[in-house]
Design a protein around this motif. Structure first.
Motif, PDB file in Angstrom:
ATOM      1  N   CYS A 124       0.816  -1.217   0.000  1.00 38.98           N
ATOM      2  CA  CYS A 124       0.000   0.000   0.000  1.00 38.98           C
ATOM      3  C   CYS A 124       0.844   1.259   0.000  1.00 38.98           C
ATOM      4  CB  CYS A 124      -0.924   0.010   1.210  1.00 38.98           C
ATOM      5  SG  CYS A 124      -2.316  -1.101   1.023  1.00 38.98           S
ATOM      6  N   GLU A 125       1.920   1.252   0.782  1.00 38.48           N
ATOM      7  CA  GLU A 125       2.725   2.464   0.934  1.00 38.48           C
ATOM      8  C   GLU A 125       3.373   2.881  -0.379  1.00 38.48           C
ATOM      9  OE1 GLU A 125       5.440   1.676   4.074  1.00 38.48           O
ATOM     10  OE2 GLU A 125       3.988   2.100   5.659  1.00 38.48           O
ATOM     11  N   ASN A 126       3.939   1.911  -1.107  1.00 40.37           N
ATOM     12  CA  ASN A 126       4.591   2.243  -2.374  1.00 40.37           C
ATOM     13  C   ASN A 126       3.588   2.354  -3.517  1.00 40.37           C
ATOM     14  OD1 ASN A 126       6.895   2.147  -0.910  1.00 40.37           O
ATOM     15  ND2 ASN A 126       7.747   0.319  -1.878  1.00 40.37           N
ATOM     16  N   GLY A 127       2.494   1.634  -3.392  1.00 42.18           N
ATOM     17  CA  GLY A 127       1.406   1.777  -4.356  1.00 42.18           C
ATOM     18  C   GLY A 127       1.673   1.245  -5.739  1.00 42.18           C
ATOM     19  N   GLU A 128       2.736   0.456  -5.925  1.00 42.54           N
ATOM     20  CA  GLU A 128       3.055  -0.025  -7.267  1.00 42.54           C
ATOM     21  C   GLU A 128       1.932  -0.871  -7.851  1.00 42.54           C
ATOM     22  OE1 GLU A 128       5.519   0.603  -9.334  1.00 42.54           O
ATOM     23  OE2 GLU A 128       6.283   2.090  -7.948  1.00 42.54           O
ATOM     24  N   LEU A 129       1.496  -1.884  -7.116  1.00 39.61           N
ATOM     25  CA  LEU A 129       0.447  -2.762  -7.613  1.00 39.61           C
ATOM     26  C   LEU A 129      -0.941  -2.230  -7.266  1.00 39.61           C
ATOM     27  CD1 LEU A 129       1.912  -6.295  -6.783  1.00 39.61           C
ATOM     28  CD2 LEU A 129       1.678  -5.265  -9.032  1.00 39.61           C
ATOM     29  N   ALA A 130      -1.098  -1.862  -5.999  1.00 41.56           N
ATOM     30  CA  ALA A 130      -2.426  -1.497  -5.513  1.00 41.56           C
ATOM     31  C   ALA A 130      -3.018  -0.311  -6.253  1.00 41.56           C
ATOM     32  CB  ALA A 130      -2.360  -1.207  -4.016  1.00 41.56           C
ATOM     33  N   ARG A 136      -7.034  -4.891  -5.715  1.00 43.38           N
ATOM     34  CA  ARG A 136      -7.561  -5.126  -4.374  1.00 43.38           C
ATOM     35  C   ARG A 136      -6.765  -6.260  -3.741  1.00 43.38           C
ATOM     36  NH1 ARG A 136     -13.027  -8.336  -2.997  1.00 43.38           N
ATOM     37  NH2 ARG A 136     -12.347  -9.286  -4.952  1.00 43.38           N
ATOM     38  N   VAL A 137      -6.216  -6.024  -2.555  1.00 42.39           N
ATOM     39  CA  VAL A 137      -5.385  -7.020  -1.868  1.00 42.39           C
ATOM     40  C   VAL A 137      -6.227  -7.764  -0.838  1.00 42.39           C
ATOM     41  CG1 VAL A 137      -3.340  -7.415  -0.438  1.00 42.39           C
ATOM     42  CG2 VAL A 137      -3.306  -5.631  -2.204  1.00 42.39           C
ATOM     43  N   ARG A 138      -6.190  -9.092  -0.911  1.00 39.68           N
ATOM     44  CA  ARG A 138      -6.885  -9.936   0.055  1.00 39.68           C
ATOM     45  C   ARG A 138      -5.895 -10.948   0.626  1.00 39.68           C
ATOM     46  NH1 ARG A 138     -10.325 -13.449  -2.212  1.00 39.68           N
ATOM     47  NH2 ARG A 138     -11.817 -13.497  -0.490  1.00 39.68           N
ATOM     48  N   VAL A 139      -5.941 -11.174   1.920  1.00 39.40           N
ATOM     49  CA  VAL A 139      -5.146 -12.225   2.557  1.00 39.40           C
ATOM     50  C   VAL A 139      -6.113 -13.331   2.932  1.00 39.40           C
ATOM     51  CG1 VAL A 139      -3.624 -12.846   4.462  1.00 39.40           C
ATOM     52  CG2 VAL A 139      -3.442 -10.578   3.392  1.00 39.40           C
ATOM     53  N   ILE A 140      -5.939 -14.511   2.342  1.00 37.75           N
ATOM     54  CA  ILE A 140      -6.874 -15.605   2.555  1.00 37.75           C
ATOM     55  C   ILE A 140      -6.174 -16.789   3.215  1.00 37.75           C
ATOM     56  CG2 ILE A 140      -8.330 -14.904   0.626  1.00 37.75           C
ATOM     57  CD1 ILE A 140      -7.083 -17.060  -1.068  1.00 37.75           C
ATOM     58  N   GLY A 141      -6.948 -17.551   3.958  1.00 31.33           N
ATOM     59  CA  GLY A 141      -6.407 -18.677   4.698  1.00 31.33           C
ATOM     60  C   GLY A 141      -6.864 -18.610   6.145  1.00 31.33           C
ATOM     61  N   GLN A 162      -9.863  -2.024  -0.642  1.00 29.43           N
ATOM     62  CA  GLN A 162     -11.118  -2.753  -0.832  1.00 29.43           C
ATOM     63  C   GLN A 162     -11.988  -2.204  -1.963  1.00 29.43           C
ATOM     64  OE1 GLN A 162     -13.823  -2.415   2.532  1.00 29.43           O
ATOM     65  NE2 GLN A 162     -13.008  -0.409   3.076  1.00 29.43           N
ATOM     66  N   TYR A 163     -11.804  -0.938  -2.323  1.00 26.84           N
ATOM     67  CA  TYR A 163     -12.627  -0.353  -3.384  1.00 26.84           C
ATOM     68  C   TYR A 163     -11.948  -0.394  -4.751  1.00 26.84           C
ATOM     69  CZ  TYR A 163     -15.371   1.266   0.576  1.00 26.84           C
ATOM     70  OH  TYR A 163     -16.120   1.308   1.724  1.00 26.84           O
ATOM     71  N   ASN A 164     -10.757  -0.985  -4.820  1.00 28.71           N
ATOM     72  CA  ASN A 164     -10.106  -1.192  -6.118  1.00 28.71           C
ATOM     73  C   ASN A 164     -10.835  -2.321  -6.845  1.00 28.71           C
ATOM     74  OD1 ASN A 164      -8.286   0.747  -5.380  1.00 28.71           O
ATOM     75  ND2 ASN A 164      -6.603  -0.666  -4.963  1.00 28.71           N
ATOM     76  N   THR A 165     -11.223  -2.069  -8.070  1.00 22.11           N
ATOM     77  CA  THR A 165     -12.070  -3.033  -8.780  1.00 22.11           C
ATOM     78  C   THR A 165     -11.451  -3.581 -10.061  1.00 22.11           C
ATOM     79  OG1 THR A 165     -13.169  -1.206  -9.953  1.00 22.11           O
ATOM     80  CG2 THR A 165     -14.176  -1.969  -7.893  1.00 22.11           C
ATOM     81  N   ARG A 166     -10.306  -3.086 -10.451  1.00 20.64           N
ATOM     82  CA  ARG A 166      -9.726  -3.525 -11.723  1.00 20.64           C
ATOM     83  C   ARG A 166      -9.174  -4.945 -11.634  1.00 20.64           C
ATOM     84  NH1 ARG A 166      -4.709  -0.582 -14.938  1.00 20.64           N
ATOM     85  NH2 ARG A 166      -4.498  -2.126 -16.590  1.00 20.64           N
ATOM     86  N   ALA A 167      -8.550  -5.291 -10.504  1.00 25.87           N
ATOM     87  CA  ALA A 167      -7.938  -6.612 -10.363  1.00 25.87           C
ATOM     88  C   ALA A 167      -7.869  -6.993  -8.883  1.00 25.87           C
ATOM     89  CB  ALA A 167      -6.542  -6.632 -10.987  1.00 25.87           C
ATOM     90  N   THR A 168      -7.539  -8.261  -8.633  1.00 23.27           N
ATOM     91  CA  THR A 168      -7.466  -8.780  -7.265  1.00 23.27           C
ATOM     92  C   THR A 168      -6.176  -9.556  -7.070  1.00 23.27           C
ATOM     93  OG1 THR A 168      -9.875  -8.975  -7.111  1.00 23.27           O
ATOM     94  CG2 THR A 168      -8.586 -10.276  -5.558  1.00 23.27           C
ATOM     95  N   LEU A 169      -5.564  -9.390  -5.903  1.00 28.74           N
ATOM     96  CA  LEU A 169      -4.414 -10.191  -5.498  1.00 28.74           C
ATOM     97  C   LEU A 169      -4.777 -10.939  -4.225  1.00 28.74           C
ATOM     98  CD1 LEU A 169      -1.472 -11.161  -5.463  1.00 28.74           C
ATOM     99  CD2 LEU A 169      -0.861  -9.010  -4.300  1.00 28.74           C
ATOM    100  N   ASN A 170      -4.825 -12.269  -4.306  1.00 27.33           N
ATOM    101  CA  ASN A 170      -5.040 -13.114  -3.134  1.00 27.33           C
ATOM    102  C   ASN A 170      -3.698 -13.600  -2.616  1.00 27.33           C
ATOM    103  OD1 ASN A 170      -7.951 -13.124  -3.383  1.00 27.33           O
ATOM    104  ND2 ASN A 170      -7.720 -14.568  -5.075  1.00 27.33           N
TER     105      ASN A 170
END
Length: 331
Positions: A124-130, A136-141, A162-170
């Motif tokens: 989030c801080e660097n914002g490269e991907l997000a 949208r970043v999700r931590v699952i498990g 959570q409001y990023n809608t273009r792509a998802t990273l699990n």
């Protein structure tokens, strides 16, 4: 579809050796051209899974600490994901930490947790991907196994994106496929008001998986030359049309060039081959001996065998492939 090949794209050595003037610009231009080509093919995998295996072996091979091997693995992940999202991939799921990894040495587990503290916040801080790719970043498990501080950082990161809608990273951390299925079953029981188990279907269980509301898994990539799933996305990987790539290089050595080649192969295969559903339906008929042609051949063979002796070299044995298994190799 399973393929295996050698890797030589060492993502940790981009800054080593001589680089001609404009090298970084040229490299960026090539990546942009490749990603645009893949994106416009209309055959981009919508969901890609990664088993990022080989960080520890890479550390031993390079004579560095195990923690530095995991650090190199994170760097490789960032570059590969950037190409994926630029190429039009909607969802990426990475196997960052297995529940079984808690059995490793305390020092390695602590190092992995510390790396997670730093890198999840960095997303989030660097914002490269997000931010650049609207991810949208999700931590699952089973996140109940994590410490309170890490849970707080995960909560901050997921809320910020959570409001990023273009792509998802699990980010699967900590995760196993068996735990995901168990979680789905418990979730269905807790949210279903009826006691009628007949209303619980495969679709019900699938919708309650961690990836239940995301696109089906199209492509699974595993590095390190190991041919097993290691308890990753066990439910999702059996979907028809899921392609599996087994790469014979360690994860820190896997980079954008290899990823681009895999995406190009995927697009080429999807464009020039018939639909997976049609081909697998045909295979299932062959296996069960239900097609008219197969029944005719089988009857002729049986009749000829009972009436006369057939020389061994002239006998053709019918050996259908097991259902759902295709022995194909892309060059």
């Amino acid at each position: 579809m399973t393929t295996a090949h050698k890797g030589n794209d060492n993502s940790t050595t981009d800054n080593d050796g001589f680089k001609f003037p404009g090298y970084q610009y040229g490299l960026s231009l090539v990546k942009t051209m490749l990603s645009n080509t893949i994106n416009t093919s209309n055959n981009v995998p919508q969901h890609v899974g990664f088993i990022m295996d080989g960080n520890r072996r890479y550390a031993r091979k390079s004579g560095i600490r195990v923690s530095e091997g995991h650090e190199a693995g994170f760097f490789s992940m960032s570059r590969v994901l950037e190409l994926c999202y630029a190429s039009g991939v909607k969802t990426a799921t990475v196997y960052a930490f297995s529940i079984e990894n808690f059995k490793r040495s305390a020092s390695e587990v602590d190092a992995l947790m510390q790396l997670a503290h730093e890198r999840i916040k960095q997303l989030c801080e660097n914002g490269e991907l997000a931010h650049k790719y609207g991810v949208r970043v999700r931590v699952i498990g089973d996140i109940s196994l994590l410490d309170k501080k890490l849970l707080e950082e995960i909560s901050v990161t997921t809320k910020m994106t959570q409001y990023n809608t273009r792509a998802t990273l699990n980010i699967c951390f900590p995760y196993t496929g068996r735990e995901e299925i168990l979680h789905s079953m418990k979730d269905v029981i807790n949210t279903t008001n009826s006691n009628d188990v007949s209303k619980i279907t495969e679709s019900t269980l699938e919708s309650h998986l961690y990836t239940g509301k995301l696109p089906p898994l199209d492509l699974l990539i595993r590095t390190s030359g190991v041919c097993r799933l290691s308890d990753f996305m066990l439910w999702q990987v059996v979907n028809r049309g899921t392609h599996i790539e087994l790469i014979d290089c360690l994860w820190p050595e896997f980079g954008p060039a290899q990823m681009a080649w895999i995406l190009l192969k995927y697009a080429f295969t999807k464009y020039f081959t018939p639909s997976e559903a049609d081909s697998e339906d045909i295979e299932s008929h062959d296996v069960l001996g239900e097609s008219t042609e197969n029944r005719s051949i089988a009857n002729q063979y049986e009749n000829s065998s009972s009436s006369s002796l057939v020389h061994k070299k002239d006998t053709q044995q019918i050996s259908p492939q097991p259902h759902g298994i295709r022995k194909e190799k892309l060059q």
